[in-house]
Motif scaffolding. Structure first.
Motif, PDB file in Angstrom:
ATOM      1  N   ALA A 284      25.429   0.120  13.857  1.00 43.76           N
ATOM      2  CA  ALA A 284      24.113   0.766  13.887  1.00 43.76           C
ATOM      3  C   ALA A 284      23.699   1.226  12.496  1.00 43.76           C
ATOM      4  O   ALA A 284      22.523   1.127  12.117  1.00 43.76           O
ATOM      5  N   GLU A 285      24.674   1.710  11.718  1.00 43.08           N
ATOM      6  CA  GLU A 285      24.377   2.115  10.346  1.00 43.08           C
ATOM      7  C   GLU A 285      23.942   0.920   9.513  1.00 43.08           C
ATOM      8  O   GLU A 285      23.000   1.010   8.707  1.00 43.08           O
ATOM      9  N   ALA A 286      24.607  -0.235   9.684  1.00 41.87           N
ATOM     10  CA  ALA A 286      24.219  -1.438   8.950  1.00 41.87           C
ATOM     11  C   ALA A 286      22.809  -1.870   9.326  1.00 41.87           C
ATOM     12  O   ALA A 286      22.007  -2.259   8.455  1.00 41.87           O
ATOM     13  N   VAL A 287      22.481  -1.806  10.617  1.00 38.29           N
ATOM     14  CA  VAL A 287      21.125  -2.170  11.063  1.00 38.29           C
ATOM     15  C   VAL A 287      20.100  -1.206  10.484  1.00 38.29           C
ATOM     16  O   VAL A 287      19.020  -1.612  10.025  1.00 38.29           O
ATOM     17  N   ARG A 288      20.416   0.081  10.487  1.00 37.35           N
ATOM     18  CA  ARG A 288      19.488   1.072   9.947  1.00 37.35           C
ATOM     19  C   ARG A 288      19.265   0.864   8.457  1.00 37.35           C
ATOM     20  O   ARG A 288      18.127   0.938   7.961  1.00 37.35           O
ATOM     21  N   GLU A 289      20.349   0.557   7.718  1.00 35.28           N
ATOM     22  CA  GLU A 289      20.198   0.303   6.287  1.00 35.28           C
ATOM     23  C   GLU A 289      19.350  -0.952   6.038  1.00 35.28           C
ATOM     24  O   GLU A 289      18.563  -1.003   5.097  1.00 35.28           O
ATOM     25  N   HIS A 290      19.518  -1.963   6.894  1.00 32.37           N
ATOM     26  CA  HIS A 290      18.722  -3.184   6.753  1.00 32.37           C
ATOM     27  C   HIS A 290      17.241  -2.886   6.975  1.00 32.37           C
ATOM     28  O   HIS A 290      16.376  -3.388   6.241  1.00 32.37           O
ATOM     29  N   ARG A 291      16.933  -2.071   7.976  1.00 28.18           N
ATOM     30  CA  ARG A 291      15.533  -1.708   8.226  1.00 28.18           C
ATOM     31  C   ARG A 291      14.975  -0.863   7.086  1.00 28.18           C
ATOM     32  O   ARG A 291      13.817  -1.039   6.686  1.00 28.18           O
ATOM     33  N   ASP A 292      15.782   0.053   6.583  1.00 30.16           N
ATOM     34  CA  ASP A 292      15.330   0.864   5.446  1.00 30.16           C
ATOM     35  C   ASP A 292      15.037  -0.021   4.235  1.00 30.16           C
ATOM     36  O   ASP A 292      14.084   0.223   3.496  1.00 30.16           O
ATOM     37  N   LEU A 293      15.879  -1.033   4.038  1.00 30.70           N
ATOM     38  CA  LEU A 293      15.646  -1.963   2.941  1.00 30.70           C
ATOM     39  C   LEU A 293      14.319  -2.684   3.122  1.00 30.70           C
ATOM     40  O   LEU A 293      13.539  -2.837   2.173  1.00 30.70           O
ATOM     41  N   GLY A 294      14.034  -3.140   4.337  1.00 33.82           N
ATOM     42  CA  GLY A 294      12.766  -3.820   4.594  1.00 33.82           C
ATOM     43  C   GLY A 294      11.571  -2.921   4.321  1.00 33.82           C
ATOM     44  O   GLY A 294      10.575  -3.361   3.722  1.00 33.82           O
ATOM     45  N   ARG A 295      11.665  -1.661   4.764  1.00 35.44           N
ATOM     46  CA  ARG A 295      10.547  -0.740   4.511  1.00 35.44           C
ATOM     47  C   ARG A 295      10.378  -0.474   3.015  1.00 35.44           C
ATOM     48  O   ARG A 295       9.257  -0.388   2.506  1.00 35.44           O
ATOM     49  N   ALA A 296      11.496  -0.332   2.300  1.00 36.81           N
ATOM     50  CA  ALA A 296      11.412  -0.109   0.856  1.00 36.81           C
ATOM     51  C   ALA A 296      10.780  -1.308   0.154  1.00 36.81           C
ATOM     52  O   ALA A 296       9.983  -1.158  -0.781  1.00 36.81           O
ATOM     53  N   GLN A 297      11.128  -2.511   0.605  1.00 36.81           N
ATOM     54  CA  GLN A 297      10.540  -3.704  -0.005  1.00 36.81           C
ATOM     55  C   GLN A 297       9.047  -3.801   0.302  1.00 36.81           C
ATOM     56  O   GLN A 297       8.260  -4.254  -0.537  1.00 36.81           O
ATOM     57  N   ASP A 298       8.649  -3.380   1.504  1.00 37.45           N
ATOM     58  CA  ASP A 298       7.221  -3.361   1.830  1.00 37.45           C
ATOM     59  C   ASP A 298       6.467  -2.394   0.923  1.00 37.45           C
ATOM     60  O   ASP A 298       5.357  -2.694   0.453  1.00 37.45           O
ATOM     61  N   ARG A 299       7.070  -1.233   0.678  1.00 36.93           N
ATOM     62  CA  ARG A 299       6.416  -0.278  -0.216  1.00 36.93           C
ATOM     63  C   ARG A 299       6.313  -0.834  -1.628  1.00 36.93           C
ATOM     64  O   ARG A 299       5.350  -0.588  -2.342  1.00 36.93           O
ATOM     65  N   ALA A 300       7.330  -1.583  -2.041  1.00 36.50           N
ATOM     66  CA  ALA A 300       7.302  -2.164  -3.381  1.00 36.50           C
ATOM     67  C   ALA A 300       6.224  -3.230  -3.511  1.00 36.50           C
ATOM     68  O   ALA A 300       5.716  -3.475  -4.601  1.00 36.50           O
ATOM     69  N   ALA A 301       5.880  -3.901  -2.389  1.00 37.68           N
ATOM     70  CA  ALA A 301       4.876  -4.962  -2.447  1.00 37.68           C
ATOM     71  C   ALA A 301       3.456  -4.416  -2.497  1.00 37.68           C
ATOM     72  O   ALA A 301       2.547  -5.102  -2.981  1.00 37.68           O
ATOM     73  N   ALA A 302       3.241  -3.207  -1.996  1.00 34.86           N
ATOM     74  CA  ALA A 302       1.881  -2.660  -1.949  1.00 34.86           C
ATOM     75  C   ALA A 302       1.233  -2.525  -3.321  1.00 34.86           C
ATOM     76  O   ALA A 302       0.075  -2.926  -3.503  1.00 34.86           O
ATOM     77  N   PRO A 303       1.907  -1.973  -4.330  1.00 38.77           N
ATOM     78  CA  PRO A 303       1.267  -1.887  -5.654  1.00 38.77           C
ATOM     79  C   PRO A 303       0.920  -3.255  -6.237  1.00 38.77           C
ATOM     80  O   PRO A 303      -0.083  -3.390  -6.943  1.00 38.77           O
ATOM     81  N   ALA A 304       1.737  -4.256  -5.962  1.00 43.46           N
ATOM     82  CA  ALA A 304       1.439  -5.594  -6.461  1.00 43.46           C
ATOM     83  C   ALA A 304       0.139  -6.108  -5.866  1.00 43.46           C
ATOM     84  O   ALA A 304      -0.642  -6.798  -6.543  1.00 43.46           O
ATOM     85  N   ALA A 305      -0.103  -5.778  -4.592  1.00 45.70           N
ATOM     86  CA  ALA A 305      -1.362  -6.186  -3.967  1.00 45.70           C
ATOM     87  C   ALA A 305      -2.554  -5.494  -4.627  1.00 45.70           C
ATOM     88  O   ALA A 305      -3.609  -6.106  -4.863  1.00 45.70           O
ATOM     89  N   ALA A 306      -2.393  -4.206  -4.945  1.00 44.43           N
ATOM     90  CA  ALA A 306      -3.470  -3.488  -5.629  1.00 44.43           C
ATOM     91  C   ALA A 306      -3.735  -4.083  -7.009  1.00 44.43           C
ATOM     92  O   ALA A 306      -4.893  -4.240  -7.425  1.00 44.43           O
ATOM     93  N   ALA A 307      -2.658  -4.437  -7.712  1.00 42.35           N
ATOM     94  CA  ALA A 307      -2.832  -5.049  -9.029  1.00 42.35           C
ATOM     95  C   ALA A 307      -3.532  -6.394  -8.907  1.00 42.35           C
ATOM     96  O   ALA A 307      -4.335  -6.776  -9.769  1.00 42.35           O
ATOM     97  N   GLY A 308      -3.248  -7.147  -7.825  1.00 43.03           N
ATOM     98  CA  GLY A 308      -3.938  -8.410  -7.602  1.00 43.03           C
ATOM     99  C   GLY A 308      -5.429  -8.209  -7.407  1.00 43.03           C
ATOM    100  O   GLY A 308      -6.239  -9.031  -7.863  1.00 43.03           O
ATOM    101  N   ALA A 309      -5.806  -7.114  -6.730  1.00 41.86           N
ATOM    102  CA  ALA A 309      -7.237  -6.821  -6.541  1.00 41.86           C
ATOM    103  C   ALA A 309      -7.910  -6.521  -7.875  1.00 41.86           C
ATOM    104  O   ALA A 309      -9.047  -6.940  -8.126  1.00 41.86           O
ATOM    105  N   VAL A 310      -7.205  -5.804  -8.747  1.00 42.21           N
ATOM    106  CA  VAL A 310      -7.755  -5.521 -10.083  1.00 42.21           C
ATOM    107  C   VAL A 310      -7.963  -6.816 -10.851  1.00 42.21           C
ATOM    108  O   VAL A 310      -8.993  -7.001 -11.526  1.00 42.21           O
ATOM    109  N   SER A 311      -7.020  -7.734 -10.725  1.00 39.47           N
ATOM    110  CA  SER A 311      -7.147  -9.013 -11.419  1.00 39.47           C
ATOM    111  C   SER A 311      -8.342  -9.798 -10.905  1.00 39.47           C
ATOM    112  O   SER A 311      -9.089 -10.403 -11.690  1.00 39.47           O
ATOM    113  N   THR A 312      -8.531  -9.789  -9.590  1.00 43.85           N
ATOM    114  CA  THR A 312      -9.679 -10.502  -9.013  1.00 43.85           C
ATOM    115  C   THR A 312     -10.999  -9.891  -9.482  1.00 43.85           C
ATOM    116  O   THR A 312     -11.965 -10.618  -9.784  1.00 43.85           O
ATOM    117  N   ALA A 313     -11.032  -8.569  -9.550  1.00 49.20           N
ATOM    118  CA  ALA A 313     -12.239  -7.911 -10.046  1.00 49.20           C
ATOM    119  C   ALA A 313     -12.515  -8.297 -11.496  1.00 49.20           C
ATOM    120  O   ALA A 313     -13.675  -8.498 -11.889  1.00 49.20           O
TER     121      ALA A 313
END
Length: 511
Positions: free
Chosen positions: A232-261
């Motif tokens: 269960a701890e391994a599964v929880r760490e895997h989910r935490d990793l996924g959420r952390a990676q999602d948070r890391a992707a959000a700023p890249a999306a914002a930067a992409g919007a700036v580039s498009t502008a």
């Protein structure tokens, strides 16, 4: 540097020299990749320029021969872009893969040279994460950061020069927008992604540690009733990793919007300038003024992701340099624990888990690096490979004969087990250690040590997971000259206990 420090193109030069010495990129091949990348995107830029001229010139309905060179150039540029892109991928991936190999070899050599307490202070899951994923992240800096940054810098300058020949004001607008898309957007992306990428790296290590703990010690954890919580701890760490990676992707999306502008503003500025100079500029020049900026921003589109990769690579670099950094000072052992061995000695190192028995064995091994007294350390958690019984034993001695391998298995108490195998020594062990019990695994590792021919054997917990009677018998035979091993070989055994009445020198370590 804190992990939230802004990212800029100058960060490439700030990577630690020690890490560059591990990476050892092939600079000529890297420059060749930059050249091919520049030619690939340069073909797109030239294609936009020639196509704009061809479209507007054809509208004027000139003689067909006037368009022949431009038509051929469009075809040649369209083909050359694909060819140059392919050559760029070959060159940069060859460079990155060789650099990753150099890094791993360098790390292994450094781990061999560092003190045992430094090499053993990390869990195997953390070691796997660092030598695996962290090296990959570091090598990716060549493919996903350095290459696109160099190509973007060259192509952006070329695009501004082309537009400046037609209209300096339009070139100024293009340059400003390229700075926003090529510098400001990546800077914001890197700054926002730094903290979340560091968090993701921590979760990655924790996930690997929890997963390997469940894989390596499933039997013991099941007996103790702790296997399900560990999974269960391994599964929880895997989910935490996924959420952390999602948070890391959000700023890249914002930067992409700036580039498009930035692209939109550049095109709008080109339209306004084109209207202002339409009276005294040819239609071909106006078309080039509108289309070239679109191709110029193709080079900067990858820079926000390059900045995020630069952050990941810097975090990976720090983790790799920390891997071989000196361990924190520990309580010093008494001087009497410094061991000097002679041929034929038998020595037992006794103490509870965590008292430093393994560290002492590795220290002894480091003191005898060369013949005639070469020491071999056999770890309690040594790997069993997904191959035959024979091949697993040949790890100890590659030229061992069939009779020697069979004798070693009998001496380790696996004679009946060997007789029951369908193919004898040729029987496969699917999954390595997963194919045997904990006790059989320990006996196989002991048999591997017995079949070796090293003058000094350092055995770490060779009888763990065996019943008391077998454990006492094997310990007594290992520590009695001439029993299991010839009297001229030196044997040091680390164990939790010794059988009663054994006459052998002993070093006892306190908890």
């Amino acid at each position: 540097m804190s992990i939230s420090e802004p990212v800029s193109s100058s960060r490439v030069a700030s990577l630690q020299p020690a890490v560059w010495s591990l990476l050892q990129p092939r600079i000529p091949r890297l420059l060749l990749a930059v050249l091919f990348g520049t030619l690939a995107l340069g073909s797109a830029l030239a294609l936009a320029t020639v196509a704009a001229w061809l479209i507007t010139r054809a509208w004027q309905m000139p003689p067909v021969l006037d368009l022949t060179v431009a038509v051929v150039a469009v075809r040649a540029l369209g083909i050359s872009r694909g060819v140059f892109s392919y050559c760029e991928r070959l060159a940069i991936h060859d460079t990155a893969l060789r650099a990753a190999g150099n890094t791993r070899v360098g790390l292994y050599r450094r781990l061999v040279d560092v003190p045992p307490e430094t090499a053993l202070r990390l869990h195997s899951g953390d070691l796997v994460a660092r030598v695996g994923a962290s090296v990959d992240d570091l090598a990716d800096v060549l493919v996903r950061a350095i290459l696109p940054m160099c190509v973007a810098a060259i192509l952006s300058g070329a695009a501004v020069v082309i537009i400046a020949l037609i209209s300096p004001p339009a070139a100024a607008i293009l340059a400003a927008c390229l700075l926003v898309a090529g510098v400001a957007a990546p800077w914001l992306s890197g700054r926002a992604a730094a903290a979340t990428e560091a968090l993701a790296a921590l979760h990655h290590s924790a996930r690997d540690t929890a997963s390997l703990l469940a894989l390596e010690h499933a039997a013991e954890l099941r007996v103790a009733g702790r296997l399900d919580p560990v999974i269960a701890e391994a599964v929880r760490e895997h989910r935490d990793l996924g959420r952390a990676q999602d948070r890391a992707a959000a700023p890249a999306a914002a930067a992409g919007a700036v580039s498009t502008a930035a692209v939109g503003i550049s095109v709008l500025g080109a339209v306004i300038v084109g209207i202002m100079i339409a009276g005294h500029t040819s239609p071909m020049s106006l078309a080039i003024l509108m289309l070239v900026p679109l191709s110029a921003f193709e080079a900067t589109a990858a820079l926000p992701a390059a900045a995020a990769q630069l952050v990941r690579s810097r975090i990976a670099a720090r983790r790799l340099t920390d891997l071989t950094a000196p361990a924190a000072p520990t309580r010093r052992r008494p001087e009497t624990h410094r061991v000097s061995l002679s041929r034929g000695d038998r020595l037992a190192v006794v103490g509870p888990s965590g008292c430093g028995k393994t560290t002492m064995l590795m220290s002894i091994a480091a003191g005898y690096p060369e013949s005639p007294l070469t020491a071999a350390f056999f770890a309690e958690d040594a790997h069993l490979f997904d191959t035959t019984v024979r091949d697993n034993l040949l790890v100890g001695r590659g030229d061992a004969t069939q009779d020697q391998l069979t004798a070693a298995l009998h001496d380790a108490g696996l004679g009946d087990w060997l007789a029951g195998l369908p193919d004898g020594l040729s029987t496969m062990l699917p999954g390595g250690a997963a194919a045997v019990s904990a006790g059989q695994r320990r006996r196989l590792l002991l048999a591997r040590a017995l079949v070796s021919d090293f003058p000094i054997l350092l055995l770490d917990e060779p009888t763990e997971h065996l019943d008391a009677a077998d454990s006492d018998r094997l310990l007594a035979e290992l520590l009695t000259p001439g029993a299991l091993l010839t009297a001229d070989r030196t044997v040091v055994v680390a164990t939790h206990h010794l059988p009663a009445g054994l006459d052998c020198p002993v070093i006892r370590l306190d908890p």
